[in-house]
Design an enzyme around this catalytic site. Sequence first.
Site, PDB file in Angstrom:
ATOM      1  N   GLU A 253       0.886  -1.173   0.000  1.00  0.00           N
ATOM      2  CA  GLU A 253       0.000   0.000   0.000  1.00  0.00           C
ATOM      3  C   GLU A 253       0.915   1.212   0.000  1.00  0.00           C
ATOM      4  OE1 GLU A 253      -3.133   0.467  -0.486  1.00  0.00           O
ATOM      5  OE2 GLU A 253      -3.474  -1.684  -0.652  1.00  0.00           O
ATOM      6  N   CYS A 287      -2.810   8.647   4.885  1.00  0.00           N
ATOM      7  CA  CYS A 287      -2.719   8.122   3.518  1.00  0.00           C
ATOM      8  C   CYS A 287      -3.920   8.565   2.687  1.00  0.00           C
ATOM      9  CB  CYS A 287      -2.604   6.612   3.526  1.00  0.00           C
ATOM     10  SG  CYS A 287      -3.290   5.854   4.975  1.00  0.00           S
TER      11      CYS A 287
END
Length: 484
Positions: A253, A287
């Site tokens: 990720e 994020c």
Amino acid sequence: MITKTNLVTKNFAGGKWQELQGTGKIVYNPSNINEKVGDMYFSTPEQVLHAVSEAQVGFNTWRKQTGIERANYLYKMADELEKAKEEIANLASREMGKPISEMLGEVIRGVNLLHYYAAEGVRSNGQLVPASDQHVLQYSKRVPLGVVAIITPWNFPVAIPIWKIAPALICGNSVVWKPAENSAFTATRLMEIFQKADLPKGVLNLVIGEGRVIGNTLLEEGEINAVSFTGSTLTGTHIASLSAKRNIKFQTEMGKKNAAVILKDADLEKTIPMILSGAFRSAGQKCTATSRIIVEKEIYPDFIIALREAMSTIIVKDALDTNSYIGPVASNSQYETISEYVDLARKEAEVIAEGKLETINEGYYIRPIVVSGVGPQHKLFKEEIFGPIAVVLQAEDFYEAVELCNQSEFGLSASIFTNNMEKALLFLETAEVGMVRVNQETAGVEYQAPFGGMKWSSSHTREQGQSALDFYSQVKTCAIKYSF
Ligand code: NAD
């Protein structure tokens, strides 16, 4: 409550703590760089390889336990974390500067994640598959992968490790966890808390150090069976290529450049607080933070007026102040990188709104800014900044707004603010991101929902929810002929 006594990082392997010495660095509180947090020492490559071999031993006992037995350990881990929630939130805030109220919410999310994955221990983990022959029982079931390396960033020092560790454990894997250097004290304390659940030796192990040194040892020399990574795209693609060479399962990720689209019919009074929360909470270091704001031309002047007013109430404070909305950025290196983008914005763009700074401490504080006057080819629109800077662009209409939103090499999250059902649904269909929301900020995806990105934001797997179980297990198909 955590005291202000000096902390040290430790290595944990095979159920034993090892004191670390030698290479390391002193860590200071980003909210007050005159306050020392502790002495960070790093694990040696030998200690990393030892942790992997202990994890192999741990795997051999853990894989034999039933889902229900494993679940009981996860429930105990959740109980211990719940008891220590204020202490761990306080420590993490001091270590990486996330406001204490948000950090507390993150720890509670960690408790919820442990409960969620513990419950998987009693759920079905396979399927009955029809067989073409008579008297054949055919079924598929999830089996563990083996030793999983878990490499985490500092921006969610509790939730991200838990959303990887909990599904890895419930699926029957053992874990070697390498947290980011900037959250190594929190990781050490979290491991002490988890050990109160009396996990069997070698099931959960911790190594501390710099990614390019011990991370590489773990991936190149350790006998691991899978790796789950969250961090930058540069590191993630390196990890993906090492994993592909070794043919081990991997999940990365990575970076992002999330956009929020505001259409002309949006309710600005309700929308703007969500935009600012998405862009600036955690100092823009989530994020899923909003870093591009795309506004339909017709309401642009009204949007700017309302934005300026709202920004004047955004105040940067010490992370341990219970009223802190934004704290400092996490480290000196974050401060330096973001400051370069702030300088660039002041030189090449127009700063249209700014937050305030209210602290007497010397720390890594950056006033949040919203800028305009740059096109989609500009660095500020294209590059991941990972700090409290948001860029605003005007769009002629909905279609141009979608085009601008998709004009990015990343594809983690996006939002649209509108009351127009048709456009909301079209946006859900056409936004090239892994997580898309209507009338909600780009940040804040719930723990029971799949999490992950498209394009260069991820290796196209998903974390959290049921998706995590797919990554941390492999499927075995079994068939038994019970009568001839
Ligand atoms: P980073 O890539 O520098 O580090 C992440 C982790 O990888 C750390 O533990 C680090 O020590 C380790 N690492 C570094 N080099 C390594 C190597 N060669 N081998 C093995 N491990 C190595 O990222 P960071 O600065 O800690 O975190 C910020 C980045 O993370 C941003 O780009 C942000 O977008 C991204 N991020 C993404 C998500 C997401 O879900 N997409 C979530 C959080 C953070």
